[in-house]
Design a protein around this motif. Structure first.
Motif, PDB file in Angstrom:
ATOM      1  N   TRP A  81     -83.909  33.402 -62.894  1.00 23.92           N
ATOM      2  CA  TRP A  81     -82.729  33.416 -62.193  1.00 23.92           C
ATOM      3  C   TRP A  81     -82.483  32.354 -61.226  1.00 23.92           C
ATOM      4  N   GLY A  82     -83.342  32.454 -60.179  1.00 26.33           N
ATOM      5  CA  GLY A  82     -83.443  31.901 -59.113  1.00 26.33           C
ATOM      6  C   GLY A  82     -84.117  30.389 -59.632  1.00 26.33           C
ATOM      7  N   VAL A  83     -85.339  30.638 -59.933  1.00 21.92           N
ATOM      8  CA  VAL A  83     -86.115  29.587 -60.416  1.00 21.92           C
ATOM      9  C   VAL A  83     -84.701  28.793 -61.239  1.00 21.92           C
ATOM     10  N   THR A  84     -84.955  29.363 -62.345  1.00 23.40           N
ATOM     11  CA  THR A  84     -84.096  29.156 -63.482  1.00 23.40           C
ATOM     12  C   THR A  84     -82.691  27.561 -63.176  1.00 23.40           C
ATOM     13  N   LEU A  85     -81.645  27.952 -62.185  1.00 23.35           N
ATOM     14  CA  LEU A  85     -81.018  27.322 -61.623  1.00 23.35           C
ATOM     15  C   LEU A  85     -81.132  26.630 -60.492  1.00 23.35           C
ATOM     16  N   GLY A  86     -82.117  27.238 -59.347  1.00 24.04           N
ATOM     17  CA  GLY A  86     -82.689  26.292 -58.521  1.00 24.04           C
ATOM     18  C   GLY A  86     -83.445  24.720 -59.142  1.00 24.04           C
ATOM     19  N   GLY A  87     -84.406  24.938 -60.156  1.00 25.20           N
ATOM     20  CA  GLY A  87     -84.708  23.833 -60.799  1.00 25.20           C
ATOM     21  C   GLY A  87     -83.249  22.696 -61.576  1.00 25.20           C
ATOM     22  N   ILE A  88     -81.969  23.740 -62.081  1.00 26.43           N
ATOM     23  CA  ILE A  88     -81.007  22.420 -62.587  1.00 26.43           C
ATOM     24  C   ILE A  88     -80.608  21.916 -60.637  1.00 26.43           C
ATOM     25  N   GLY A  89     -80.243  22.952 -60.231  1.00 22.31           N
ATOM     26  CA  GLY A  89     -80.249  22.345 -58.718  1.00 22.31           C
ATOM     27  C   GLY A  89     -80.849  20.839 -59.548  1.00 22.31           C
ATOM     28  N   PHE A  90     -82.415  21.067 -58.838  1.00 26.03           N
ATOM     29  CA  PHE A  90     -83.414  19.667 -57.643  1.00 26.03           C
ATOM     30  C   PHE A  90     -82.877  18.663 -58.834  1.00 26.03           C
ATOM     31  N   PHE A  91     -82.897  19.070 -60.593  1.00 29.58           N
ATOM     32  CA  PHE A  91     -82.738  18.153 -61.440  1.00 29.58           C
ATOM     33  C   PHE A  91     -81.789  16.841 -61.036  1.00 29.58           C
ATOM     34  N   LEU A  92     -80.427  17.254 -60.634  1.00 28.30           N
ATOM     35  CA  LEU A  92     -79.268  17.318 -60.427  1.00 28.30           C
ATOM     36  C   LEU A  92     -79.328  16.205 -59.348  1.00 28.30           C
TER      37      LEU A  92
END
Length: 351
Positions: A91-102
């Motif tokens: 989840w850290g990688v997935t949610l971090g990826g969402i943050g960087f995408f935004l």
């Protein structure tokens, strides 16, 4: 093992299909809203291009992971449901990826300052570190493998932020960032599986499907660009998978693998920064010092320059396979032959 591979294949295929179907829609929306990248001094393209393709890559990767997760595909090497620590890392990688995408999407839409982007990237990376995406070991000359203790936070943040920006920096030619990232993601998928990290490998599989599917519209001549949103998302996700899927054991080779697989964007960014500093310029001011610019200046065609950098990426990836997969040496020999042929062609064509 076959049970594991089904979910990885599912993640790859779903992600690729979503990207193939959604990219034309994103392109149409981008054209109608005027969200385009216009030609300029540093730009290779000659006409305005939609730069929101990262939306498709993001959607493809996230939808694929959600489908696999809802199907019960996030399991460990023994076939059991992930323990809480491993689940937090995913989840850290997935949610971090969402943050960087935004962050990247906001920059694509509203042109954020470099400092604001950097501060937000550091914040998201810190949250990912707190979730368990942590580099805990480094190889130190004369000391070997060393537990870095409190240095884990700054080193992890530098790695995550650095890779996101490295992928963004090589996104200068049609298909370059997508192809390099797709090759790296496939190698990370294979290596993560070989290290009994099937959950991390699922993220790599979804990302590989998305980036390689995007090449249908992004390879020269490109119809759409991924933009900062796509580049930041891809770079962070690759770096995150490198941490939770490869740097897991205390073997020296496993600690070095992510840096080897991603050596091309890492070395390109490092060389450009050093070159700018040596010439008394800010390392953050864009110019034409990247490898792809130098290949074009040497007389190579757009496509040939991209294919040569693909062969470089494939070669360093094959070296990682040689260290981690039983038959990896065979792949390394094949990739070395391919790189040798590509280098010979470059030498013949270069001015």
């Amino acid at each position: 093992m076959l049970h594991h591979l089904f979910y990885h294949l599912l993640a790859f295929i779903v992600s690729a299909i979503v990207v193939l179907l959604s990219t034309p829609i994103v392109k149409t929306i981008g054209l109608k809203s005027g969200r385009v990248d216009r030609p300029g001094d540093r730009k290779v393209h000659q006409r305005p291009m939609v730069r929101l393709g990262g939306v498709s890559i993001f959607l493809g990767t996230i939808i694929a992971l959600l489908i696999v997760w809802l199907s019960g595909g996030f399991i460990d090497a023994t076939g059991q449901i992930l323990n809480r620590k491993d689940e937090y890392e995913i989840w850290g990688v997935t949610l971090g990826g969402i943050g960087f995408f935004l962050i990247g999407l906001a920059d694509d839409l509203f042109s954020l300052s470099a400092l604001r982007r950097l501060l937000m990237q550091i914040g998201v990376s810190t949250i990912a570190w707190m979730a368990g995406v942590q580099i805990e070991f480094l190889t130190v000359p004369s000391l070997g493998l060393t537990d870095i203790g409190w240095l884990s936070l700054p080193i992890t943040v530098i790695w995550l932020v650095g890779m996101a920006n490295a992928i963004n920096w090589i996104d200068g030619l049609d298909g370059l960032a997508a192809g390099v990232s797709g090759i790296a993601a496939v190698v990370m998928l294979i290596v993560s599986l070989s290290m009994n990290q099937p959950a991390a490998a699922l993220i790599a599989a979804a990302l590989a499907g998305g980036t390689l599917g995007f090449l249908r519209y992004n390879f020269n001549p490109a119809q759409i660009f991924m933009g900062d949103g796509g580049a930041y998302f891809i770079g962070f996700t690759l770096a995150g998978v490198g941490v939770i899927g490869l740097v897991k054991t205390t073997a020296i080779t496993s600690v070095l693998l992510p840096y080897l697989i991603l050596a091309v964007p890492i070395l390109d960014m490092s060389a450009v920064i050093l070159d700018r500093l040596r010439n008394g310029k800010s390392p953050f001011i864009a110019d034409k010092r990247h490898l792809h610019h130098r290949l074009l200046n040497a007389g190579l065609s757009h496509r040939f320059a991209v294919l040569f950098i693909y062969s470089l990426t494939l070669w360093v990836g094959s070296l990682a396979l040689a260290f981690s997969v039983p038959s990896g040496v065979v792949y390394a020999m094949g990739a070395t032959s391919l790189l040798g042929y590509a280098s010979w062609k470059v030498w013949r064509h270069a001015r």
